[in-house]
Design a protein around this motif. Structure first.
Motif, PDB file in Angstrom:
ATOM      1  N   ASN A   8      -5.689  -4.440   0.175  1.00  0.00           N
ATOM      2  CA  ASN A   8      -4.575  -4.329   1.149  1.00  0.00           C
ATOM      3  C   ASN A   8      -4.717  -3.445   2.357  1.00  0.00           C
ATOM      4  O   ASN A   8      -4.269  -4.014   3.561  1.00  0.00           O
ATOM      5  N   SER A   9      -5.440  -2.560   2.239  1.00  0.00           N
ATOM      6  CA  SER A   9      -5.681  -1.852   3.334  1.00  0.00           C
ATOM      7  C   SER A   9      -6.741  -2.458   4.362  1.00  0.00           C
ATOM      8  O   SER A   9      -6.415  -2.486   5.655  1.00  0.00           O
ATOM      9  N   THR A  60       3.399   1.745  -3.277  1.00  0.00           N
ATOM     10  CA  THR A  60       3.147   1.964  -4.584  1.00  0.00           C
ATOM     11  C   THR A  60       2.232   3.200  -4.476  1.00  0.00           C
ATOM     12  O   THR A  60       2.238   4.084  -5.577  1.00  0.00           O
ATOM     13  N   LEU A  61       1.715   3.928  -3.276  1.00  0.00           N
ATOM     14  CA  LEU A  61       1.222   5.054  -3.335  1.00  0.00           C
ATOM     15  C   LEU A  61       2.353   6.220  -3.416  1.00  0.00           C
ATOM     16  O   LEU A  61       1.974   7.113  -4.023  1.00  0.00           O
ATOM     17  N   VAL A  73       0.738  -1.313  -0.026  1.00  0.00           N
ATOM     18  CA  VAL A  73       0.222  -0.085  -0.125  1.00  0.00           C
ATOM     19  C   VAL A  73       0.939   1.124   0.082  1.00  0.00           C
ATOM     20  O   VAL A  73       0.635   2.287  -0.957  1.00  0.00           O
ATOM     21  N   TYR A 112       0.453  -0.022  -8.906  1.00  0.00           N
ATOM     22  CA  TYR A 112      -0.359   0.241  -7.725  1.00  0.00           C
ATOM     23  C   TYR A 112      -1.415  -0.619  -7.718  1.00  0.00           C
ATOM     24  O   TYR A 112      -2.174  -0.914  -6.641  1.00  0.00           O
ATOM     25  N   THR A 147      -5.160  -4.463  -4.921  1.00  0.00           N
ATOM     26  CA  THR A 147      -5.541  -2.964  -4.893  1.00  0.00           C
ATOM     27  C   THR A 147      -5.121  -2.495  -3.565  1.00  0.00           C
ATOM     28  O   THR A 147      -4.797  -3.045  -2.531  1.00  0.00           O
ATOM     29  N   LYS A 148      -5.011  -1.128  -3.485  1.00  0.00           N
ATOM     30  CA  LYS A 148      -4.701  -0.405  -2.155  1.00  0.00           C
ATOM     31  C   LYS A 148      -5.918  -0.671  -1.087  1.00  0.00           C
ATOM     32  O   LYS A 148      -5.681  -0.794   0.053  1.00  0.00           O
ATOM     33  N   GLU A 149      -7.260  -0.612  -1.834  1.00  0.00           N
ATOM     34  CA  GLU A 149      -8.240  -0.909  -0.867  1.00  0.00           C
ATOM     35  C   GLU A 149      -8.215  -2.217  -0.145  1.00  0.00           C
ATOM     36  O   GLU A 149      -8.261  -2.477   0.887  1.00  0.00           O
TER      37      GLU A 149
END
Length: 452
Positions: free
Chosen positions: A437-438, A392-393, A389, A428, A433-435
């Motif tokens: 993995n968050s 990549t961000l 997260v 990314y 995805t970020k979501e």
């Protein structure tokens, strides 16, 4: 009278040391009385600065080296690991850098590099046996970073081959399967791919795979589609993940490229990772022998073990992508001149460079520690997910600033930043995805699962 005599004496002594011809030439170029007046009004500090500048004799100022490893993490490596890092770096700079823009633009893969890649002997870098190097996860991460520092597509090709495909067999295959596939894959004589994502199923792969597997005596029949599968167009074997119709569990299969009912269509018109040959795989009544089922893959939890291992590598790839963008941008700002001096001398440009380096350094120290945890055998899903997260961000921010300090030239391939800007978008999103993995990290720190 004595004062006048003293002034004349001083003037005489001054004229003895002045080249009158040079003074005449200087007066043709500048307003000499004005220069003299300005110098006469300088304070001590200003005069010292002027004399220091004049004393340099016009010598070119030696600039500090361009190195994105600001905290010298490479200095923590032992001699053997540092040597391998530099070997991979030299390979990428010599063999990949000169051709990468051409192949990226054409969206083609440079197959001529595979024999040269083989000489590095780094496939399956962390595995023991089967011709693999048996090195640390830290070294695997550094290799991924060095590759992505020049090109994220090549790093992704390597990650699919060495991590996802070989890793599935190494972690979940039978001994017979390991013996059959891993030595050839380690030497890149056999190319592998990893088929999990589907046209309508990405983040929901844990419980929503539509590709099915049906047991039929000593074989399985697979039906469905897989999308975004790297290396798929030229892979010799594809690890296919499918839902067992009978027990509704996810299982893994080693699908050989000549299997009847197996077809691949190359995905065109990508804006990122254009060298990676992503394919849309279609499976129509593909019959796979029970001997080609991954014997230790009996649920998505087993699939997740592979993804946990390789997700750390994706975080390292993000670091490499950011480092490549930063180093290219820094080099550009040193040579690009505006208003009579390099733009690196301007405060706002330096502000961007420091922001980029700050993000890059934070990312590097994070993944370095992540690999130490992995090498100690303590890696958890949330550890890898947090790094994926964050890195990549932050990479998106670094490459954006790199393009910004380069102005219009930042969108041209020849300046070696535009690729990083585009490729960062793919990094990314893939491997979670970020979501998603968050939510993995959120579950770990709160004790409550927010997954649907």
């Amino acid at each position: 009278m004595s004062g006048t005599f003293s002034k004349l004496k001083n003037a005489y002594q001054l004229l003895k040391h002045i080249d009158l011809g040079m003074l005449a030439r200087l007066s043709e170029k500048v307003d000499l009385p004005k220069v003299m007046e300005s110098v006469a009004h300088m304070n001590e500090q200003q005069l010292q600065g002027l004399m220091k500048m004049l004393g340099s004799g016009g010598k070119k100022k030696e600039l500090p080296p361009i190195d994105g490893d600001f905290y010298d993490l490479a200095g923590r490596l032992n001699e053997e690991d540092r040597s391998l890092q530099l070997k991979v770096r030299a390979f990428m700079e010599k063999e990949i850098q000169p051709i990468v823009n051409e192949y990226w633009l054409k969206a083609e893969f440079p197959f001529e590099i595979i024999p040269k890649f083989r000489e590095l002997n780094i496939c399956g870098v962390t595995y023991n046996g089967y011709g693999c190097p048996n090195r640390s996860f830290l070294m695997e991460g550094i290799i991924a970073m060095e590759m992505a520092r020049i090109d994220a597509s090549i790093a992704t090709f390597f990650g699919v081959q060495s991590g996802l495909a070989m890793g599935s067999i190494y972690m979940l295959g039978s001994e017979a399967q390991k013996q059959e596939w891993l030595p050839g894959m380690q030497q890149l004589n056999i190319i592998g791919a990893f088929g999990l994502t589907e046209p309508e199923v990405g983040s929901a792969a844990a419980g929503g795979l539509t590709t099915t597997a049906k047991r039929s005596e000593d074989s399985w029949v697979l039906n469905g589609q897989k999308k975004w599968i790297g290396n798929a167009t030229f892979a010799d074997v594809v690890v296919i993940w499918a839902r067992d119709i009978d027990d509704n569990q996810v299982k893994g299969f080693l699908l050989r490229k000549d299997t009847p009912g197996f077809s691949v269509e190359k995905i065109h018109d990508k804006m990122a990772l254009r060298i990676v040959q992503n394919g849309l795989i279609t499976l129509k009544d593909c019959e796979v022998a029970e001997a080609d089922r991954l014997q230790l893959a009996n649920s998505f939890k087993d699939t997740a073990k592979v993804l946990q291992m390789t997700r750390a590598g994706v975080a390292w790839e993000a670091v490499g992508c950011a480092r490549g963008a930063y180093e290219n941008a820094l080099a550009y700002t040193r040579t690009r001149k505006q208003f009579g001096k390099p733009i690196a001398a301007f405060q706002l440009i330096q502000g961007h460079l420091v922001e980029m380096l700050s993000n890059l350094t934070a990312m590097q120290t994070m993944v370095y520690r992540l690999s130490e945890i992995q090498d100690a055998g303590h890696l958890q899903d949330e550890h890898a997910s947090l790094a994926k997260v964050f890195c990549t961000l932050r990479t998106r921010d670094v490459v954006s600033r790199a393009r910004e300090v380069m102005g219009g030239n930042g969108i041209l391939l020849e300046y070696n930043v535009a690729r990083f800007v585009a490729d960062a978008e793919a990094i990314y999103s893939y491997e979670g995805t970020k979501e998603i993995n968050s939510l993995i990290v959120g579950r770990a720190i709160t004790g409550s699962s927010a997954f649907v």
